[in-house]
Structure formats: C-alpha cells, structure tokens
Design a protein around this motif. Sequence first.
Motif, mmCIF file in Angstrom:
data_model
loop_
_atom_site.group_PDB
_atom_site.id
_atom_site.type_symbol
_atom_site.label_atom_id
_atom_site.label_comp_id
_atom_site.label_asym_id
_atom_site.label_seq_id
_atom_site.Cartn_x
_atom_site.Cartn_y
_atom_site.Cartn_z
ATOM 1 N N ARG A 123 41.934 58.754 62.340
ATOM 2 C CA ARG A 123 41.338 57.548 62.914
ATOM 3 C C ARG A 123 42.350 56.410 62.886
ATOM 4 N N ASP A 131 44.876 58.429 71.207
ATOM 5 C CA ASP A 131 43.575 58.074 70.625
ATOM 6 C C ASP A 131 42.425 58.728 71.377
ATOM 7 N N THR A 141 41.115 56.976 52.814
ATOM 8 C CA THR A 141 41.692 56.376 54.022
ATOM 9 C C THR A 141 42.416 55.084 53.667
ATOM 10 N N TYR A 145 49.096 59.797 58.974
ATOM 11 C CA TYR A 145 47.686 59.701 58.627
ATOM 12 C C TYR A 145 47.490 60.226 57.208
ATOM 13 N N ALA A 173 39.859 61.229 69.491
ATOM 14 C CA ALA A 173 38.427 60.927 69.502
ATOM 15 C C ALA A 173 37.638 62.090 70.101
ATOM 16 N N ALA A 209 37.526 64.849 67.529
ATOM 17 C CA ALA A 209 36.619 64.517 66.429
ATOM 18 C C ALA A 209 35.166 64.704 66.830
#
Length: 451
Positions: free
Chosen positions: A419, A341, A243, A265, A345, A348
């Motif tokens: 993320r 987002d 990341t 990403y 989320a 995920a």
Amino acid sequence: MGDTATARAASGGLTATEHRLANGLRVVLSEDHLTPVAAVCLWYDVGSRHEVKGRTGLAHLFEHLMFQGSAQVKGNGHFELVQGAGGSLNGTTSFERTNYFETMPAHQLELALWLEADRMGTLLTALDDESMENQRDVVKNERRQRYDNVPYGTAFEKLTALAYPEGHPYHHTPIGSMADLDAATLEDAREFFRTYYAPNNAVLSVVGDIDPEQTLAWIEKYFGSIPGHEGKRPPRDGSLPDTIGSEVREVVREEVPARALMAAYRLPEDGTRAADAADVALTVLGGGESSRLYNRLVRRDRSAVAAGFGLLRLAGAPSLGWLDVKASGDVEIPAIETAVDEELARFAAEGPTAEEMERAQAQLEREWLDRLGTVAGRADELCRYAVLFGDPQLALSAVGRVLDVTAEEVRQAAAERLRPDNRAVLVYEPLTAEDADQTDTATGEEAAASE
C-alpha cells in the motif's frame, strides 16, 4: 567429541545430520555422492545489525581481514592454497551474518577444514596495522566501485535508511560509511574478532561426496581445541510496526541513464508463513517477464524498459519488498507510479489467478531446488536455517512451505502490505544541462575558496 547427532528424513530424499562439539561449534553434514566435490560453509552469527553508531562497516571490513592470513597461512595464502587445489572460495557479509565458503574436490576437503580452523583459532596472531590498512583501502575502493560511482549505486543504501528509522539496527547497510571505515582502529578489529569469531557463535556445514565419520574426525581435530567465548552482545531489537504508516520519499538527481522509480515495502519477517505468501505475491507482480508489472509497464504501456519486484528476506526485522522500474524515454515517473498503484490495488482486491499461482509457485520451487541441488547452495541454506532459525532441517522442507500457501493468503498479504502508506520511495531524475552548469559553478566556487 561431546556431540549429539540427529538425522531426519527430508524432502526430495535430502538428509542432514547435526552435531555439536564441546566448544559449542554446531556442525551439519549432508552426503551427496553424485559428483566428487565437497562444499564447506561457515556462518558466524554477526552482521551489520550487531554494529554500533560510529563503527558501521566493521563486520564487512572484518570479512576482508579474514583473508589476510593467520598463524600458519601467510598473506594471500588462503586463496592460493584453495585455488591451487582446484577449489573456489569467497566470503560475504549481510545484515544478519557473515559467511565463508569453499567448494573443493572431495579429496581436498581436509585442506578447507584446516584453513577455516586456522583463521578461526589464530587470526589475531597475524592481524596487524599493515593488513588493517590494506583491507581498509580495499573496502573503501569497493564502496566507490559498487555504490558511489555507478548509476543507481546508492539506491539500496538510501532506501534502507528510509525504510528503517534512525537508530534501528538495519538503518545502515553492511558496506558502512567512509567516515566510519576511516575511524575503525586495529583494536576495534581485534575486539570484534574476540567477541564474534568463536566456535560457539558459528555453524559449520559440509555437503557433498564425504565420509561423515572421517569428516567429523577432521572437524574435531582442527576445531575442537578452539575455545568458545561468552562475551557476545545480542543484536538490538529490530521489531517495527507492520506498516510504516505514511509514505516517505526522496528525489535523487544524478547522472543516471534513465529515470527510475524504486520503492521498499515493509513485509513480514522471514521464517513465517506470511513471508512465504508475500514472496508469492511479489513473484506474480514482478518476478520476471510474465509478471503483471512487466506486462503492464514494459509490454502494454511501453512506459518502462525494466520492471521487477523481489523480496529481501530478513529474520531479525521486517523484510523488504523491493520494486525497481526503469523508465522508457521521456516518460515521467508519476505516470509509472499511477500504473503501479493501479496494478497493486487490483491485485489486492482480486488476488492471483489460478494460472498465476501455479506459475509463481513453480518459479519459486525451481529457485529453491536450484539452491539445494548444488553442494555449495545446500551448505549455505543449512547454515542459514541453523543460525537464523535454530534448525538446519527447515532448509530441506522450505519448498513445501512455499507450495502450501493459498491464493487468499497471497491476496491478503498484498492487501495488508503493498500500500502507498507502507513504502519508502526513491525517484531518480537524470541531471539536466542546467543542473550540470550549476554543479560546475559550485565546484569552481569550492575550488576557488580552497586556494
């Protein structure tokens, strides 16, 4: 011939045989007698990741130089001969390879092989200052038309520079900078050819209505006498942490038709099961008008006119998950970003539904089969897997690997990588009347200062 050959059963009844000439050229053949056409694809293991600081864009410039003539084919003759025989052709450059390809009526296959061999073996005899300047101008004009002078044209270049740190081999894109294109010399081009355009740094695939024995005989006849070269420098290490660690962001004010939110990403390297899982995740989230982000932003919220998510697969560095959202009307980017987002989320935490998994895998399967179903697409994929992963047979089983990914692996890929602390963000804001006035004033001051 000094070759070895293997043949293995492949998915969907497709097969490929592998051979190697004494000079190191790898050859992959795949018979397909459905239509009387044949595709020739030649991948050189060189791309922008092999370039050094101050000479960016050289791999792409050289792709153009390969169409400027060779010992027996003058000027634009490569195009003229292929198109005159009823074929099509082109070449492209990426971070990780440069490829050249022709699709020909089957009875014109020998012509395509001869043309590729002539420029592999003799291009330096035709490379001079005139051809160098001609193609330098062509590439600079391509940069203006595709990057500098179109809305959002520099997005890929800017996001790549944000996602990969300074000094990383993928920090710059294949198009290169104007300054580096101007700085490239004829000797730079010649050295580039001597280093990378050798048979032992290439894979040649031929797919279609072919006679394998005759095809191999032609390949040996035209390519077999070209000497190999051992001076290639390996690309710099492209590995990075999984990341980014924190969000990086840039706001761009330009003449664009609408606000835009784009993000890259950092995702797993191509050729891994994790990359396949990430591909499925991005397809569920942003692969078409049935995706979650499209349904949320375009259909439900009506905050965007377009929303998509795709995967840029890379083998020598982390791949990139590419988000692209164009705002609707006067909608502000923070509202869109909040919605994105929220969806990421939720995904995920919950993962894809069974219906989403089935639809996404079917979509990816269709895309793979579309590529393998054409002689040109299959030739390209066979070269890709041979150059980047050492085994062209992997191209024929790639569909099965995508279909084998589980919903939990897809959820996990999203949770670990999609993320806020693992993205480079680019926000486009249209110029306002005040911005335009300031630009006009600055331009006028610069003009006055130069007089």
